[in-house]
Design an enzyme around this catalytic site. Structure first.
Site, short mmCIF file in Angstrom:
data_model
loop_
_atom_site.label_atom_id
_atom_site.label_comp_id
_atom_site.label_asym_id
_atom_site.label_seq_id
_atom_site.Cartn_x
_atom_site.Cartn_y
_atom_site.Cartn_z
N LYS A 101 0.88 -1.17 0.00
CA LYS A 101 0.00 0.00 0.00
C LYS A 101 0.92 1.22 0.00
O LYS A 101 1.70 1.41 0.92
CB LYS A 101 -0.92 0.02 1.23
CG LYS A 101 -1.68 1.35 1.34
CD LYS A 101 -2.67 1.40 2.48
CE LYS A 101 -3.13 2.85 2.68
NZ LYS A 101 -4.14 3.01 3.73
N GLY A 162 -9.27 8.57 9.10
CA GLY A 162 -9.71 8.66 10.49
C GLY A 162 -10.87 9.61 10.74
O GLY A 162 -11.28 9.80 11.87
N ALA A 189 -10.13 4.59 3.38
CA ALA A 189 -10.18 5.70 4.36
C ALA A 189 -11.47 6.49 4.29
O ALA A 189 -12.02 6.71 3.21
CB ALA A 189 -9.01 6.65 4.20
N GLY A 190 -11.93 6.89 5.45
CA GLY A 190 -13.07 7.80 5.54
C GLY A 190 -14.41 7.18 5.89
O GLY A 190 -15.35 7.86 6.26
N ASN A 211 -9.81 1.09 8.81
CA ASN A 211 -9.14 0.84 10.08
C ASN A 211 -9.94 1.47 11.23
O ASN A 211 -10.55 0.79 12.05
CB ASN A 211 -7.71 1.39 10.02
CG ASN A 211 -6.84 1.00 11.21
OD1 ASN A 211 -5.63 0.97 11.11
ND2 ASN A 211 -7.42 0.68 12.36
N THR A 212 -9.96 2.81 11.26
CA THR A 212 -10.53 3.53 12.40
C THR A 212 -12.00 3.18 12.65
O THR A 212 -12.42 3.07 13.81
CB THR A 212 -10.37 5.04 12.21
OG1 THR A 212 -9.05 5.29 11.73
CG2 THR A 212 -10.56 5.80 13.50
#
Lengths: 256, 66
Positions: A101, A162, A189-190, A211-212
């Site tokens: 990545k 995040g 992301a997001g 992830n977050t």
């Protein structure tokens, strides 16, 4: 409509969810969440060994052994740093193919990708034999340029890292999906909650990396399961093909 | 002799190798990647890589991340 299996760099995946390994409340919680997510690939970062902190060794032990590891040039702000971390990750993981990545950040406040540096680093790393999965902006032109450079997937953001804001520009994601046809498009992301993931999949995204949204949920293990179902559901709706939207009512029952 | 290990000065034995350094730090070679003066050293060369005065050694590993 029959779905076709997701394939990234020649590897087949049953799950369309890729999960990050940062910011979990504990390693035990991370392991349980990764298992509950049904994901087959996790991202990891590469950092200097801290002699006073032995926890990274337990980190590796905590990764489910059947998962593919996708090293990330996380936290790199320059092409030079990203190339260095990429090459170190290849030596460290010794995986074939050398998946990567590629993340090059523009500034610490927005954590938005530096797409100029990204294109430059992609060109070099593809030539070195890396299977590059670039984290990019939701910019259809850059996405196309990345595809032309021979990446293994294009990974546009839904919103800043995040932030959990969901897909802030579905129109751009749609344009990217219309333009990038030879490799998977992975929304990276997001995403904040399950409905965000479903919307991305309904638009036609091939997979989602998050992830977050899982790690920072009040209950990461349950959220991991919710994301698994949301992605499956969104993908199924995409394959089924939604009804046409109308600006007027259309009775479901015949007149009385 | 002194080397710079992950940005900090460290005193090591004169004839030490990368492999001995990892051993002293209780690090498994499979779990790390190493650079000597910004050049990546292949894992199978750790035993034959002798360190010299002032060498910059970087040892990296996997951690949690997105």
């Amino acid at each position: 409509m029959k779905d076709k299996t997701l394939e990234i760099a020649g590897k087949k995946f049953n799950s369309r969810l890729i999960v990050g390994t940062g910011k979990y409340p504990s390693l035990e919680n991370m392991t349980a969440a990764l298992k509950a997510s049904g994901s087959e690939m996790v991202t990891v970062a590469i950092r200097r060994v801290d002699l006073k902190d032995r926890s990274p060794q337990s980190f590796y032990q905590a990764l489910p052994k059947d998962m593919i590891i996708l090293p990330n040039t996380a936290g790199c702000y320059t092409v030079e740093d990203a190339l260095r971390v990429a090459r170190l990750s290849r030596e460290l993981l010794n995986q074939e193919p050398a998946l990567l990545k590629l993340e090059i950040l523009g500034d610490p406040k927005t954590l938005l990708p530096d797409t100029v540096g990204l294109l430059e680093a992609t060109k070099i790393l593809v030539k070195e034999g890396f299977k590059v999965l670039p984290y990019t902006n939701d910019d259809p032109i850059v996405a196309k340029r990345l595809e032309d450079l021979g990446v293994s997937a294009v990974m546009p953001l839904a919103a800043p890292i995040g932030s959990g804001l969901g897909i802030v520009n579905p129109f751009n994601i749609q344009m990217i999906l219309e333009q990038v046809k030879s490799v998977p498009v992975i929304v990276d992301a997001g995403v904040g909650t399950a409905s965000d993931a479903t919307i991305a999949m309904e638009l036609g995204a091939d997979a989602i990396l998050m992830n977050t949204a899982i790690a920072q949920a009040q209950d990461p293990v349950t959220m991991a399961k919710a994301m698994k179902l949301a992605i499956e559901s969104g993908r199924m709706a995409y394959c089924a093909g939604r009804m046409v939207k109308r600006n007027s009512a259309f009775a479901s029952s015949p007149p009385l | 002799m002194k080397i710079i290990l992950n940005g900090k000065e460290k005193e090591v034995a004169d004839s030490t190798t990368l492999q001995l350094l990892l051993q002293a730090m209780q690090l498994h070679p499979e779990m790390v990647a190493c650079e000597l003066n910004l050049n990546i050293i292949k894992r199978n060369k750790y035993g034959s890589t002798q360190l010299g005065e002032g060498d910059c050694v970087e040892i990296l590993q996997m951690i949690g991340g997105g």
